[in-house]
Scaffold this active site. Structure first.
Site, PDB file in Angstrom:
ATOM      1  CE  LYS A 179      -3.370  -2.612   0.024  1.00  0.00           C
ATOM      2  NZ  LYS A 179      -4.737  -3.150   0.372  1.00  0.00           N
TER       3      LYS A 179
HETATM    4  C1  LIG Z   1      -5.553  -4.143   0.747  1.00  0.00           C
HETATM    5  C2  LIG Z   1      -7.233  -3.773   0.740  1.00  0.00           C
HETATM    6  C3  LIG Z   1      -7.922  -4.285   1.771  1.00  0.00           C
HETATM    7  C4  LIG Z   1      -7.513  -5.290   2.829  1.00  0.00           C
HETATM    8  O1  LIG Z   1      -6.438  -4.764   3.598  1.00  0.00           O
HETATM    9  P1  LIG Z   1      -5.444  -5.909   4.418  1.00  0.00           P
HETATM   10  O2  LIG Z   1      -4.464  -4.763   5.339  1.00  0.00           O
HETATM   11  O3  LIG Z   1      -4.737  -6.600   3.361  1.00  0.00           O
HETATM   12  O4  LIG Z   1      -6.314  -6.723   5.285  1.00  0.00           O
HETATM   13  C5  LIG Z   1      -9.230  -3.962   1.923  1.00  0.00           C
HETATM   14  N1  LIG Z   1      -9.939  -3.297   0.869  1.00  0.00           N
HETATM   15  C6  LIG Z   1      -9.055  -2.815  -0.263  1.00  0.00           C
HETATM   16  C7  LIG Z   1      -9.782  -1.949  -1.222  1.00  0.00           C
HETATM   17  C8  LIG Z   1      -7.727  -3.177  -0.344  1.00  0.00           C
HETATM   18  O5  LIG Z   1      -6.794  -2.646  -1.372  1.00  0.00           O
END
Ligand SMILES: *Cc1c(COP(=O)(O)O)cnc(C)c1O
Length: 430
Positions: free
Chosen positions: A200
């Site tokens: 991210k």
């Molecule tokens: C990455 C992501 C999540 C989940 O996050 P995690 O930390 O991997 O559990 C939820 N929604 C979206 C749109 C994402 O890109």
């Protein structure tokens, strides 16, 4: 016209310039992690300031959120948010048909049914008209996703929610730093969820998530929910009483410290990224049959993922078979050194867990509500977007990726200069 790399020409992006690391790990990140190991405050319920509470404070201050509660993952933040607003068995939660799987799973964690609404063809986010069409007397909440870093249409979504008495939980996992009419996404609805997973825009060295809200009661509810339903307060001895349903979704202190160090560099990274991506998209925008990503007026896109749509008609191809063009362009661009990929191979409602209704035995929670429309006949826009687009992920997040993006633009221009060849190959593939 230079020869395509797929046919033995020289690749536009030289092999030794293709590698880009993300996250960027600097000495201050290493120091933050090592200091945490020495600091004896390894869990979020350590008394007094600890790396977790410090990250919560810094995140809230940087983006302007009233409250921030750090949790184990972005998915946990979504689940806890739904629990905090009271979503439960038999409720319906409207989510976009195009998103990461976690957006669809989180309601099921609360034994609620995800109801998939179609998306907008330009922003790839929830289509407010379709949201409104899917509201029933069971609907309890809407989860707008700011997909790829582009803010969803929060004016219309919050208006619909207000008129129907629904909670709004923003899935801002891909969008820290994105703004909507000057306000930070995640802080516009009742609550928001961020992910710190390594890919991210603001990463940790593993997994992490953040819940944010302007509502002190919701924050307190999530704070309890992350730790067994207990009340944990500074200066108050832990009493081991569970006052409500709780999980163990605490954030790890090492990961909090790592993200806190990353956060201090975020503004500088973000400035560079905005410049790099703007220059890159400006070069691609004139190419015929290529639609570059944009954002709604008066919003800031956080550019987590760049999604490009391709028009078969512009290549003289059958518009009913966009996949042939997509796979041809994928092959040719990858040969030039541009790592184009698909993001989401299918709309969320086609995921097996939802088609087979694999939940809590005996079809729960779906057995409580009506039968969905069969897969394949619904969500035409999400289907069209998946069929005719490709994405670029991660490498452009690096603040120093300007040179690489210029080479990527060279590659696109080279492939487009060979448009006749693209058409021939796509025709043969379809
Ligand atoms: C990455 C992501 C999540 C989940 O996050 P995690 O930390 O991997 O559990 C939820 N929604 C979206 C749109 C994402 O890109």
């Amino acid at each position: 016209m230079s020869k395509l790399a797929a046919f033995g020409g020289t690749a536009a992006v030289p092999k030794d310039q293709r590698r880009v690391d993300w996250p960027l790990i600097e000495d201050e990140d290493r120091k933050a992690v090592l200091d945490t190991l020495e600091g004896a405050r390894l869990v979020s319920n350590s008394d007094g300031a600890n790396p977790v509470s410090i990250l919560e404070e810094h995140w809230a201050r940087r983006f302007g959120f009233g409250h921030c509660v750090a949790v184990s993952t972005g998915t946990a933040a979504l689940s806890l948010a739904l629990a905090a607003v009271g979503v439960g068995p038999g409720d319906e939660v409207i989510v976009p048909a195009l998103s990461f799987i976690a957006t669809g799973l989180a309601p099921v964690h609360q034994m609620a049914v995800p109801v998939f609404a179609d998306v907008d063809p330009v922003t790839f986010n929830l289509d407010p008209d379709d949201v409104e069409r899917r509201i029933t007397d069971r609907t309890a909440a809407i989860i707008p996703v700011h997909l790829h870093g582009a803010p969803a249409d929060m004016d219309r979504i919050t208006d619909i929610a207000r008129r129907h008495g629904l909670a709004v939980i923003e899935d801002a996992a891909q969008a820290p730093g994105a703004t909507h009419r000057g306000r930070p996404v995640g802080g516009i609805g009742d609550a928001g969820a961020f992910s710190l997973q390594v890919t991210k825009n603001i990463p940790t060295c593993g997994e992490g998530g953040l819940f944010v809200t302007g509502n002190a009661e919701l924050a307190e509810s999530v704070r309890r929910g992350r730790q067994f339903g207990e009340v944990i307060e500074s200066g108050r001895e832990r009493d081991y009483v569970s006052y409500g349903l709780g999980w163990n979704h605490k954030m790890n202190a090492i990961q909090a410290a790592f993200t806190d160090a990353q956060l201090t560099r975020f503004d500088a990274y973000e400035d560079a990224r905005q410049r790099n991506v703007a220059d890159f998209l400006a070069r691609l925008a004139p190419l015929p049959g290529l639609r570059v990503p944009t954002a709604l007026p008066d919003t800031t896109h956080a550019w987590h993922i760049l999604r490009f749509r391709f028009s078969p008609a512009a290549f003289g191809l059958d518009p009913a078979r966009p996949e042939a063009l997509r796979s041809t362009l994928r092959r040719l661009l990858r040969a030039e050194g541009v790592p184009m990929s698909q993001y989401q191979l299918m709309p969320l409602p086609d995921q097996k867990v939802f088609v087979d209704r694999v939940g809590f035995g005996d079809g729960h929670p779906w057995s409580l509500t009506g039968t969905p429309r069969p897969a394949g006949e619904d969500h035409p826009v999400a289907r069209a977007v998946i069929a005719d687009s490709l994405t670029l992920q991660k490498r452009h997040l690096h603040p120093g990726s300007g040179d690489l993006l210029r080479l990527y633009a060279d590659a696109f221009e080279k492939v487009w200069a060979n448009a006749d060849m693209v058409t021939t190959l796509a025709e043969a593939a379809s």
